[in-house]
Design a protein around this motif. Structure first.
Motif, PDB file in Angstrom:
ATOM      1  N   LEU A 155       0.838  -1.208   0.000  1.00  0.00           N
ATOM      2  CA  LEU A 155       0.000   0.000   0.000  1.00  0.00           C
ATOM      3  C   LEU A 155       0.868   1.251   0.000  1.00  0.00           C
ATOM      4  N   HIS A 156       1.889   1.255   0.836  1.00  0.00           N
ATOM      5  CA  HIS A 156       2.785   2.410   0.928  1.00  0.00           C
ATOM      6  C   HIS A 156       3.360   2.762  -0.437  1.00  0.00           C
ATOM      7  N   TRP A 157       3.916   1.773  -1.117  1.00  0.00           N
ATOM      8  CA  TRP A 157       4.605   2.042  -2.375  1.00  0.00           C
ATOM      9  C   TRP A 157       3.654   2.415  -3.508  1.00  0.00           C
ATOM     10  N   PHE A 158       2.566   1.691  -3.622  1.00  0.00           N
ATOM     11  CA  PHE A 158       1.662   1.980  -4.750  1.00  0.00           C
ATOM     12  C   PHE A 158       0.850   3.253  -4.548  1.00  0.00           C
ATOM     13  N   THR A 159       0.607   3.622  -3.291  1.00  0.00           N
ATOM     14  CA  THR A 159      -0.048   4.912  -3.022  1.00  0.00           C
ATOM     15  C   THR A 159       0.846   6.063  -3.463  1.00  0.00           C
ATOM     16  N   TRP A 160       2.110   5.976  -3.091  1.00  0.00           N
ATOM     17  CA  TRP A 160       3.037   7.060  -3.455  1.00  0.00           C
ATOM     18  C   TRP A 160       3.335   7.082  -4.948  1.00  0.00           C
ATOM     19  N   ILE A 161       3.347   5.908  -5.588  1.00  0.00           N
ATOM     20  CA  ILE A 161       3.530   5.865  -7.052  1.00  0.00           C
ATOM     21  C   ILE A 161       2.359   6.546  -7.745  1.00  0.00           C
ATOM     22  N   LYS A 162       1.150   6.268  -7.253  1.00  0.00           N
ATOM     23  CA  LYS A 162      -0.048   6.885  -7.839  1.00  0.00           C
ATOM     24  C   LYS A 162      -0.006   8.407  -7.718  1.00  0.00           C
ATOM     25  N   TRP A 163       0.147   8.902  -6.488  1.00  0.00           N
ATOM     26  CA  TRP A 163       0.140  10.353  -6.277  1.00  0.00           C
ATOM     27  C   TRP A 163       1.331  11.022  -6.963  1.00  0.00           C
ATOM     28  N   GLY A 164       2.479  10.369  -6.902  1.00  0.00           N
ATOM     29  CA  GLY A 164       3.657  10.919  -7.569  1.00  0.00           C
ATOM     30  C   GLY A 164       3.467  10.974  -9.070  1.00  0.00           C
ATOM     31  N   GLY A 165       2.887   9.899  -9.630  1.00  0.00           N
ATOM     32  CA  GLY A 165       2.632   9.853 -11.074  1.00  0.00           C
ATOM     33  C   GLY A 165       1.719  10.975 -11.523  1.00  0.00           C
ATOM     34  N   ILE A 196       5.584  19.891  -5.870  1.00  0.00           N
ATOM     35  CA  ILE A 196       6.375  20.304  -4.706  1.00  0.00           C
ATOM     36  C   ILE A 196       5.718  19.812  -3.417  1.00  0.00           C
ATOM     37  N   LEU A 197       4.397  19.922  -3.346  1.00  0.00           N
ATOM     38  CA  LEU A 197       3.653  19.414  -2.183  1.00  0.00           C
ATOM     39  C   LEU A 197       3.874  17.919  -2.010  1.00  0.00           C
ATOM     40  N   TYR A 198       3.886  17.208  -3.120  1.00  0.00           N
ATOM     41  CA  TYR A 198       4.111  15.761  -3.084  1.00  0.00           C
ATOM     42  C   TYR A 198       5.461  15.439  -2.444  1.00  0.00           C
ATOM     43  N   ILE A 199       6.491  16.173  -2.847  1.00  0.00           N
ATOM     44  CA  ILE A 199       7.839  15.949  -2.301  1.00  0.00           C
ATOM     45  C   ILE A 199       7.851  16.185  -0.793  1.00  0.00           C
ATOM     46  N   PHE A 200       7.278  17.307  -0.363  1.00  0.00           N
ATOM     47  CA  PHE A 200       7.268  17.638   1.068  1.00  0.00           C
ATOM     48  C   PHE A 200       6.414  16.641   1.863  1.00  0.00           C
ATOM     49  N   ALA A 201       5.267  16.238   1.282  1.00  0.00           N
ATOM     50  CA  ALA A 201       4.384  15.291   1.975  1.00  0.00           C
ATOM     51  C   ALA A 201       5.053  13.925   2.125  1.00  0.00           C
ATOM     52  N   TYR A 202       5.862  13.548   1.139  1.00  0.00           N
ATOM     53  CA  TYR A 202       6.549  12.254   1.203  1.00  0.00           C
ATOM     54  C   TYR A 202       7.491  12.199   2.405  1.00  0.00           C
ATOM     55  N   PHE A 203       8.163  13.306   2.663  1.00  0.00           N
ATOM     56  CA  PHE A 203       9.132  13.342   3.765  1.00  0.00           C
ATOM     57  C   PHE A 203       8.519  13.784   5.088  1.00  0.00           C
ATOM     58  N   ASN A 204       7.295  14.300   5.038  1.00  0.00           N
ATOM     59  CA  ASN A 204       6.650  14.761   6.266  1.00  0.00           C
ATOM     60  C   ASN A 204       5.148  14.490   6.179  1.00  0.00           C
ATOM     61  N   SER A 206       1.677  14.597   7.010  1.00  0.00           N
ATOM     62  CA  SER A 206       0.997  15.587   7.851  1.00  0.00           C
ATOM     63  C   SER A 206      -0.194  16.160   7.085  1.00  0.00           C
ATOM     64  N   ILE A 207      -0.606  17.348   7.457  1.00  0.00           N
ATOM     65  CA  ILE A 207      -1.685  18.025   6.738  1.00  0.00           C
ATOM     66  C   ILE A 207      -1.290  18.294   5.283  1.00  0.00           C
ATOM     67  N   LEU A 208       0.011  18.217   4.998  1.00  0.00           N
ATOM     68  CA  LEU A 208       0.490  18.385   3.626  1.00  0.00           C
ATOM     69  C   LEU A 208      -0.122  17.334   2.698  1.00  0.00           C
ATOM     70  N   ASN A 209      -0.367  16.138   3.228  1.00  0.00           N
ATOM     71  CA  ASN A 209      -0.990  15.090   2.414  1.00  0.00           C
ATOM     72  C   ASN A 209      -2.411  15.475   2.009  1.00  0.00           C
ATOM     73  N   GLU A 210      -3.115  16.121   2.930  1.00  0.00           N
ATOM     74  CA  GLU A 210      -4.467  16.603   2.633  1.00  0.00           C
ATOM     75  C   GLU A 210      -4.404  17.737   1.602  1.00  0.00           C
ATOM     76  N   PHE A 211      -3.441  18.630   1.782  1.00  0.00           N
ATOM     77  CA  PHE A 211      -3.269  19.725   0.816  1.00  0.00           C
ATOM     78  C   PHE A 211      -2.919  19.182  -0.569  1.00  0.00           C
ATOM     79  N   LEU A 212      -2.149  18.097  -0.582  1.00  0.00           N
ATOM     80  CA  LEU A 212      -1.804  17.448  -1.848  1.00  0.00           C
ATOM     81  C   LEU A 212      -3.080  16.971  -2.545  1.00  0.00           C
ATOM     82  N   GLY A 213      -3.949  16.305  -1.796  1.00  0.00           N
ATOM     83  CA  GLY A 213      -5.205  15.831  -2.367  1.00  0.00           C
ATOM     84  C   GLY A 213      -6.069  16.963  -2.889  1.00  0.00           C
ATOM     85  N   LEU A 214      -6.117  18.061  -2.132  1.00  0.00           N
ATOM     86  CA  LEU A 214      -6.920  19.216  -2.545  1.00  0.00           C
ATOM     87  C   LEU A 214      -6.341  19.883  -3.796  1.00  0.00           C
TER      88      LEU A 214
END
Length: 236
Positions: A155-165, A196-204, A206-214
């Motif tokens: 789940l970890h890897w494919f979630t990040w591949i999806k959002w990163g893609g 840029i949000l994706y990069i920061f959310a990957y390393f932290n 947090s609420i950054l993941n929600e901002f990424l989705g938005l």
């Protein structure tokens, strides 16, 4: 009259893709109503249960997210999550198709093969999202048996591949949008911001993941609007 109609369509190369985008919005709205809007617990900074579920990292977090084992709340949440993730297969085909064809038209209209990379990446995103959903469904089916460590790993890897893609597709398309009007340049800026949000959310996480989705949702919305308003210069 027929000639005028054909000219109208030719002057709007993204028009059909815009209608596909409306299906993306429609299915996205259905998912908003199906997925649970609240959970017994979420990680710090998260306020959307499905986003929290996608970025979950441990068994203890899964148990906290879904609540007391065997409780009515847990069973209700599992049911809603499972239904949403099954319907999500329709959604992922729609949004990946939108990205695929939008990128394809960019390549065709500009003559730059560079944009075909975004079309190819759309297929990778679709595969990653499908595998991600398999893990989510397996976790909810195994939650009582406490045996879903392998699913969490994938789940970890494919979630990040999806959002990163998705954000890399936006990044690839940014040069195309920067050449357009002010609205188009705004799309380019948002696409870069999403990456840029994706990069920061990957390393932290947090609420950054929600901002990424938005930001990704807003990017799709702006691209769909663009599909209807963009017009090429008419032939003289």
């Amino acid at each position: 009259m027929l000639r005028k109609s054909l000219k109208y369509k030719m002057n709007r190369p993204f028009l059909k893709i815009g209608f596909l985008g409306l299906l993306v919005i429609g299915m996205g709205s259905v998912l908003l109503m199906v997925f649970p809007s609240k959970a017994p617990w979420m990680m710090d900074g998260f306020f959307t249960p499905i986003i929290a579920f996608e970025f979950i990292q441990s068994k203890s977090e899964v148990y906290q997210l879904f609540g007391s084992p065997g409780s009515v709340d847990q069973l209700s949440m599992i049911k809603a999550m499972d239904l949403g993730n099954r319907l999500d297969y329709i959604f992922m085909v729609l949004y990946a198709s939108f990205l695929f064809f939008f990128s394809f038209v960019c390549a065709k209209n500009t003559g730059q093969r560079y944009y075909y990379a975004a079309s190819f990446l759309s297929l990778v995103i679709l595969i990653a999202d499908a595998i991600e959903n398999i893990q989510l469904l397996r976790i909810t089916s195994k939650i009582i048996h406490h045996d879903f460590g392998k699913e969490l790993f994938f789940l970890h890897w494919f979630t990040w591949i999806k959002w990163g893609g998705i954000t890399i597709v936006f990044l690839i398309l940014a040069p195309y949008f920067f050449k357009g009007c002010t609205y188009s340049k705004g799309i380019a800026a948002l696409g870069i911001s999403s990456f840029i949000l994706y990069i920061f959310a990957y390393f932290n996480r947090s609420i950054l993941n929600e901002f990424l989705g938005l930001s990704v949702s807003l990017m799709f919305l702006m691209m769909i609007v663009y599909s209807f308003i963009f017009r090429t210069e008419p032939e003289k």
